[in-house]
Design a protein around this motif. Structure first.
Motif, PDB file in Angstrom:
ATOM      1  N   GLY A  16     -13.734  -2.839  -1.573  1.00 36.13           N
ATOM      2  CA  GLY A  16     -14.075  -4.182  -2.030  1.00 36.13           C
ATOM      3  C   GLY A  16     -13.916  -4.316  -3.530  1.00 36.13           C
ATOM      4  O   GLY A  16     -13.634  -3.348  -4.231  1.00 36.13           O
ATOM      5  N   TYR A  44     -11.515  -5.485  -5.126  1.00 36.12           N
ATOM      6  CA  TYR A  44     -10.126  -5.158  -5.491  1.00 36.12           C
ATOM      7  C   TYR A  44      -9.887  -3.661  -5.714  1.00 36.12           C
ATOM      8  O   TYR A  44      -8.914  -3.275  -6.353  1.00 36.12           O
ATOM      9  N   GLN A  50     -11.171   2.681   6.666  1.00 34.37           N
ATOM     10  CA  GLN A  50     -10.623   2.026   5.485  1.00 34.37           C
ATOM     11  C   GLN A  50     -11.155   2.633   4.185  1.00 34.37           C
ATOM     12  O   GLN A  50     -12.292   3.065   4.113  1.00 34.37           O
ATOM     13  N   TRP A  68      -4.473  -4.544   1.662  1.00 38.25           N
ATOM     14  CA  TRP A  68      -5.125  -3.261   1.949  1.00 38.25           C
ATOM     15  C   TRP A  68      -6.302  -3.566   2.870  1.00 38.25           C
ATOM     16  O   TRP A  68      -6.905  -4.625   2.753  1.00 38.25           O
ATOM     17  N   VAL A 101      -6.141  -5.322  -3.071  1.00 46.44           N
ATOM     18  CA  VAL A 101      -6.482  -4.259  -4.010  1.00 46.44           C
ATOM     19  C   VAL A 101      -5.634  -4.385  -5.275  1.00 46.44           C
ATOM     20  O   VAL A 101      -4.444  -4.691  -5.204  1.00 46.44           O
ATOM     21  N   GLY A 125     -10.479   0.850   1.259  1.00 43.57           N
ATOM     22  CA  GLY A 125     -10.657  -0.298   0.370  1.00 43.57           C
ATOM     23  C   GLY A 125     -12.134  -0.637   0.348  1.00 43.57           C
ATOM     24  O   GLY A 125     -12.695  -1.044   1.360  1.00 43.57           O
ATOM     25  N   ALA A 133      -9.614   0.442  -4.180  1.00 42.64           N
ATOM     26  CA  ALA A 133      -9.427   1.360  -3.053  1.00 42.64           C
ATOM     27  C   ALA A 133      -9.529   2.792  -3.566  1.00 42.64           C
ATOM     28  O   ALA A 133      -9.120   3.082  -4.695  1.00 42.64           O
ATOM     29  N   LYS A 153       0.817  -1.207   0.000  1.00 40.61           N
ATOM     30  CA  LYS A 153       0.000   0.000   0.000  1.00 40.61           C
ATOM     31  C   LYS A 153       0.857   1.265   0.000  1.00 40.61           C
ATOM     32  O   LYS A 153       0.603   2.193  -0.773  1.00 40.61           O
ATOM     33  N   THR A 211      -9.871  -3.650   3.500  1.00 40.36           N
ATOM     34  CA  THR A 211     -11.018  -3.540   2.597  1.00 40.36           C
ATOM     35  C   THR A 211     -12.294  -4.066   3.260  1.00 40.36           C
ATOM     36  O   THR A 211     -12.231  -4.826   4.223  1.00 40.36           O
TER      37      THR A 211
END
Length: 148
Positions: free
Chosen positions: A60, A62, A56, A89, A97, A58, A64, A21, A91
């Motif tokens: 979902g 994949y 967060q 990450w 991600v 992220g 962010a 990240k 998520t």
């Protein structure tokens, strides 16, 4: 202003390489700096991590959407990084991600309004599974723009 207006191929990397990240955010911040969107990578990244500590980014599938207001921002923009392999990450769905939308937003009220509008537009598109699939398989900046 809409997302298509701020998509700039100078800050889009569809073959980004990042081990984690921090490296991903720093790479995209460097692109924003080189293209004149931010004045200072270090202070900008610090502001992004301040926002990250509050919840967060992220979302979902994949994806962010790291963001945060920063005095370092000289122009509103969105850097995009797409990777072949997922990176770790925090998520909503517990997956990593592969696609990052890094928002560059200043601290003033006008920037805040623009930021919310752009964030809402991106989130609306990312709520559509088909749009996310198109973004994850995008090969060109035009492929990205077509989703928006």
């Amino acid at each position: 202003m809409n997302v298509k207006d701020v998509l700039d191929e100078r800050v889009i990397d569809l073959n980004m390489k990042a081990a984690d990240k921090k490296e991903a955010i720093t790479n995209l911040a460097g692109k924003l700096k080189n293209a004149g969107y931010i004045a200072d990578v270090e202070s900008y990244v610090k502001d992004i991590y301040l926002r990250e500590s509050q919840g967060q980014t992220g979302i979902g599938h994949y994806v962010a959407i790291p963001h945060g207001k920063s005095d370092s921002v000289t122009q509103v923009g969105i850097a995009i990084g797409k990777m072949e392999n997922e990176i770790e990450w925090e998520t909503l769905d517990g997956k990593g991600v592969k696609l990052i939308f890094l928002f560059a937003v200043g601290n003033d009220n006008e920037n805040a309004k623009t930021h919310l509008k752009l964030l809402a537009e991106v989130a609306r598109n990312l709520g559509n599974d088909e749009a996310v699939e198109q973004l994850l398989s995008a090969k060109t900046v035009e492929d990205i723009k077509a989703v928006f």
